[in-house]
Design a protein around this motif. Structure first.
Motif, short mmCIF file in Angstrom:
data_model
loop_
_atom_site.label_atom_id
_atom_site.label_comp_id
_atom_site.label_asym_id
_atom_site.label_seq_id
_atom_site.Cartn_x
_atom_site.Cartn_y
_atom_site.Cartn_z
N ILE A 67 0.71 -1.19 0.13
CA ILE A 67 0.08 0.12 -0.01
C ILE A 67 0.90 1.18 -0.24
CG2 ILE A 67 -1.76 1.17 1.29
CD1 ILE A 67 -2.76 -1.54 2.43
N GLY A 68 1.76 1.09 0.92
CA GLY A 68 2.94 2.26 0.81
C GLY A 68 3.54 2.64 -0.32
N LEU A 69 3.86 1.55 -1.30
CA LEU A 69 4.46 1.55 -2.66
C LEU A 69 3.68 2.46 -3.49
CD1 LEU A 69 6.18 1.07 -5.05
CD2 LEU A 69 5.09 -1.31 -5.32
N VAL A 70 2.17 2.00 -3.41
CA VAL A 70 1.21 2.70 -4.35
C VAL A 70 0.92 4.05 -3.82
CG1 VAL A 70 -1.32 2.96 -4.66
CG2 VAL A 70 -0.17 0.60 -4.93
N CYS A 71 0.88 4.27 -2.60
CA CYS A 71 0.68 5.71 -2.15
C CYS A 71 2.21 6.74 -2.46
CB CYS A 71 0.59 5.80 -0.60
SG CYS A 71 -1.04 5.19 0.05
N PHE A 72 3.17 6.12 -2.32
CA PHE A 72 4.36 6.66 -2.52
C PHE A 72 4.45 7.19 -4.19
CE2 PHE A 72 9.05 7.16 -3.85
CZ PHE A 72 9.26 8.09 -2.58
N ALA A 73 4.19 6.48 -5.09
CA ALA A 73 4.17 6.52 -6.43
C ALA A 73 3.14 7.47 -6.71
CB ALA A 73 4.09 4.96 -7.10
N LEU A 74 2.07 7.46 -6.18
CA LEU A 74 1.05 8.51 -6.39
C LEU A 74 1.33 10.02 -6.00
CD1 LEU A 74 -2.36 6.57 -5.38
CD2 LEU A 74 -1.62 7.23 -7.72
N SER A 75 1.97 9.95 -4.74
CA SER A 75 2.41 11.15 -4.39
C SER A 75 3.56 11.96 -5.43
CB SER A 75 2.96 11.19 -2.97
OG SER A 75 4.30 10.40 -3.03
N ILE A 76 4.62 10.96 -6.01
CA ILE A 76 5.51 11.52 -6.79
C ILE A 76 4.89 12.18 -8.11
CG2 ILE A 76 7.15 10.83 -8.59
CD1 ILE A 76 8.07 10.64 -5.62
N ILE A 77 3.82 11.62 -8.36
CA ILE A 77 2.81 12.31 -9.65
C ILE A 77 2.00 13.29 -9.44
CG2 ILE A 77 3.42 10.12 -11.07
CD1 ILE A 77 0.42 9.57 -10.89
N GLY A 78 1.94 13.55 -7.99
CA GLY A 78 1.29 14.78 -7.54
C GLY A 78 -0.39 14.36 -7.09
#
Length: 134
Positions: A32-43
């Protein structure tokens, strides 16, 4: 570059990050953290996450978070940036992101880090989502 491809590259950049339950940073992350982190990178951001463990009996909380992130269910073949909800066991769900080279990027607890695995993984795909262009 499309938002989905940018998301796939953001996920790919986490390969090698240590596994950490409820982790959300390069210091450690779970699926879940992976998805959240990658989403945050793209705003993109998710609402606060509910408490969860390694074994989860329901997927409703995942689906609420996915909807809030602007993702739509897809039944098409998986493309770079798609998020897959996998079912490793009857009481467990796992998220993976289709990477830019079609490898599945996921936080692997057993290996202790984020990895890129050849598709398909040995677990059934329950649902897949795709980022909606905004």
């Amino acid at each position: 570059m499309s938002v989905s491809l940018a998301f796939a590259y953001a996920a790919q950049d986490t390969i090698g990050t240590p596994f950490r339950l409820r982790g959300r940073s390069r210091n450690g992350m779970d699926c879940i953290g992976l998805v959240c982190f990658a989403l945050s990178i793209i705003g993109r951001t998710l609402p606060p996450l509910p408490n969860y463990g390694m074994r989860n009996l329901g997927r409703e909380r995942f689906e609420q978070l996915i909807d809030a992130a602007g993702l739509g269910v897809t039944i098409e073949p998986q493309l770079a940036g798609d998020i897959l909800l996998l079912r490793p066991s009857a009481a467990q769900y796992h998220l993976a992101i289709v990477g830019p080279t079609n490898r599945l990027i996921h936080a692997h607890a057993g290996l202790g880090r984020v990895v890129a695995s050849r598709a398909p993984l040995p677990w059934p795909i329950e649902t897949s989502w795709r980022l909606e262009e905004t």
